[in-house]
Design a protein around this motif. Structure first.
Motif, PDB file in Angstrom:
ATOM      1  N   THR A  78       0.826  -1.209   0.000  1.00 35.74           N
ATOM      2  CA  THR A  78       0.000   0.000   0.000  1.00 35.74           C
ATOM      3  C   THR A  78       0.862   1.261   0.000  1.00 35.74           C
ATOM      4  OG1 THR A  78      -1.742  -1.168   1.210  1.00 35.74           O
ATOM      5  CG2 THR A  78      -1.825   1.246   1.213  1.00 35.74           C
ATOM      6  N   VAL A  79       1.844   1.314   0.906  1.00 38.14           N
ATOM      7  CA  VAL A  79       2.681   2.510   0.979  1.00 38.14           C
ATOM      8  C   VAL A  79       3.581   2.621  -0.250  1.00 38.14           C
ATOM      9  CG1 VAL A  79       2.620   2.691   3.477  1.00 38.14           C
ATOM     10  CG2 VAL A  79       4.409   1.311   2.401  1.00 38.14           C
ATOM     11  N   LEU A  80       3.927   1.486  -0.851  1.00 35.80           N
ATOM     12  CA  LEU A  80       4.721   1.533  -2.082  1.00 35.80           C
ATOM     13  C   LEU A  80       3.908   2.159  -3.212  1.00 35.80           C
ATOM     14  CD1 LEU A  80       7.231   0.847  -3.733  1.00 35.80           C
ATOM     15  CD2 LEU A  80       6.282  -1.453  -4.094  1.00 35.80           C
ATOM     16  N   ALA A 119       8.337   4.618   4.912  1.00 37.74           N
ATOM     17  CA  ALA A 119       7.654   3.408   5.386  1.00 37.74           C
ATOM     18  C   ALA A 119       7.883   2.234   4.434  1.00 37.74           C
ATOM     19  CB  ALA A 119       6.154   3.673   5.533  1.00 37.74           C
ATOM     20  N   ALA A 120       7.810   2.499   3.127  1.00 42.93           N
ATOM     21  CA  ALA A 120       8.032   1.436   2.144  1.00 42.93           C
ATOM     22  C   ALA A 120       9.453   0.880   2.264  1.00 42.93           C
ATOM     23  CB  ALA A 120       7.786   1.961   0.734  1.00 42.93           C
ATOM     24  N   LEU A 121      10.421   1.770   2.456  1.00 39.34           N
ATOM     25  CA  LEU A 121      11.814   1.343   2.591  1.00 39.34           C
ATOM     26  C   LEU A 121      12.008   0.514   3.860  1.00 39.34           C
ATOM     27  CD1 LEU A 121      14.725   1.446   1.582  1.00 39.34           C
ATOM     28  CD2 LEU A 121      15.006   3.608   2.828  1.00 39.34           C
ATOM     29  N   ILE A 122      11.405   0.947   4.962  1.00 38.50           N
ATOM     30  CA  ILE A 122      11.538   0.224   6.225  1.00 38.50           C
ATOM     31  C   ILE A 122      10.946  -1.174   6.118  1.00 38.50           C
ATOM     32  CG2 ILE A 122      10.758   0.153   8.623  1.00 38.50           C
ATOM     33  CD1 ILE A 122      11.008   3.202   8.676  1.00 38.50           C
ATOM     34  N   VAL A 123       9.748  -1.273   5.540  1.00 37.00           N
ATOM     35  CA  VAL A 123       9.104  -2.580   5.389  1.00 37.00           C
ATOM     36  C   VAL A 123       9.943  -3.494   4.504  1.00 37.00           C
ATOM     37  CG1 VAL A 123       7.096  -3.781   4.457  1.00 37.00           C
ATOM     38  CG2 VAL A 123       6.780  -1.697   5.790  1.00 37.00           C
ATOM     39  N   LEU A 128      11.623  -7.076   5.751  1.00 33.85           N
ATOM     40  CA  LEU A 128      11.362  -8.347   5.072  1.00 33.85           C
ATOM     41  C   LEU A 128      12.652  -8.933   4.515  1.00 33.85           C
ATOM     42  CD1 LEU A 128       8.025  -7.495   3.217  1.00 33.85           C
ATOM     43  CD2 LEU A 128       8.312  -8.883   5.276  1.00 33.85           C
ATOM     44  N   GLY A 129      13.524  -8.051   4.024  1.00 37.27           N
ATOM     45  CA  GLY A 129      14.790  -8.538   3.485  1.00 37.27           C
ATOM     46  C   GLY A 129      15.683  -9.103   4.573  1.00 37.27           C
ATOM     47  N   ILE A 130      15.767  -8.395   5.721  1.00 42.32           N
ATOM     48  CA  ILE A 130      16.584  -8.870   6.836  1.00 42.32           C
ATOM     49  C   ILE A 130      16.061 -10.210   7.351  1.00 42.32           C
ATOM     50  CG2 ILE A 130      17.205  -8.380   9.236  1.00 42.32           C
ATOM     51  CD1 ILE A 130      17.273  -5.401   8.461  1.00 42.32           C
TER      52      ILE A 130
END
Length: 291
Positions: A13-15, A158-162, A166-168
């Motif tokens: 959504t934020v993306l 927010a998109a970057l944090i999410v 998920l990547g970590i």
């Protein structure tokens, strides 16, 4: 539903919001106004030349989009630009001097400030200058844009944090969902708006403005200076820029999502292979104990 699925949904959504904001940011760039105004602001029916309309469009863009420390100073600077262009356009021997009446020329000498001169000129006709309604609308646009920028920027953060979370966590399937679903949601919305624009661009334009502005505050005469700088074709061009940038960045995100989807499949295969290997070892261990 697990936390990773919830994160992926929020991220998608934020993306989508971030991609939409990036497209809008491209529309706000000075070069965008310069190129589009240069292509569509012909000046055929204006008391200003094509080159002057482009310059005025760029100055008006800065007034509308950029943050101002002092609103009165910003209005004064814009008025000064308009009045200077008016004096140049109305001067004897200028290409558009015939389009200027004696009353309009006299208005340029009214008052001690550029703001007074512009108001007097606009009183003669809004063909010559930005009247109070036009300036007020531009100030409304500025307040809206400057006010929304911090909040909309948070969507990108927010998109970057999410995505990082998920990547970590190595949740590649959830990350792939986020990167593919976000653009897909946005494209679906843009398709609907695009079809609406193709069928009735004026209706779409009016509906968009009615979301943010009071009816009657954003409509101006067809030969006004504001419309001469920014005719309908200008806004159609802006819509195209917004669409191209948004969809282009969305395709990049979707491609990255496909890459992470492949990575998730590899991860899943590795986990299955590891589980099968563990099962084989356990089976061999049991056989060894029986012997």
């Amino acid at each position: 539903m697990g936390s990773n699925s919830i994160l992926a949904g929020i991220g998608a959504t934020v993306l989508a919001v971030m991609l939409l904001v990036c497209g809008f940011a491209a529309c706000c760039l000075p070069v965008t106004t310069e190129r589009l105004a240069g292509a569509v602001s012909t000046g055929a029916d204006s008391p200003y030349t094509h080159e002057q309309l482009v310059d005025l469009a760029e100055a008006t863009r800065a007034f509308t989009v950029d943050s101002h420390r002092d609103a009165d100073t910003a209005v004064k600077d814009l008025a000064g630009t308009v009045v200077d262009a008016a004096r140049e356009a109305s001067a004897p021997g200028a290409p558009k001097t015939a389009a200027w009446t004696d009353e309009a020329r006299a208005a340029l000498d009214v008052g001690a400030s550029p703001v007074d001169a512009m108001e007097a000129l606009a009183t003669v006709s809004d063909r010559y200058a930005l009247d109070g309604a036009a300036v007020s609308h531009l100030e409304d646009c500025n307040a809206l844009i400057v006010g929304l920028v911090p909040m909309l920027s948070m969507a990108g953060v927010a998109a970057l944090i999410v995505a990082l979370l998920l990547g970590i966590r190595k949740q590649f399937a959830a990350l792939a969902f986020m990167l593919r679903m976000g653009p897909a949601m946005l494209v679906a919305l843009l398709v609907v708006l695009g079809l609406w624009g193709l069928i009735d661009f004026n209706g779409l334009f009016a509906a968009f403005h009615s979301l943010f502005f009071v009816d009657g505050t954003w409509t101006f005469s067809a030969d006004s200076l504001l419309i001469s700088m920014y005719p309908l074709d200008f806004w159609m061009g802006m819509g195209a820029v917004w669409l191209i940038v948004t969809v282009g960045l969305g395709l990049v995100c979707f491609a990255a999502g496909c890459l992470f989807a492949w990575r998730a499949q590899v991860q899943h295969a590795q986990l299955e292979e590891a589980a099968a290997e563990a099962a084989r070892r356990a089976k061999k261990g049991k056989k060894g104990k029986r012997r």
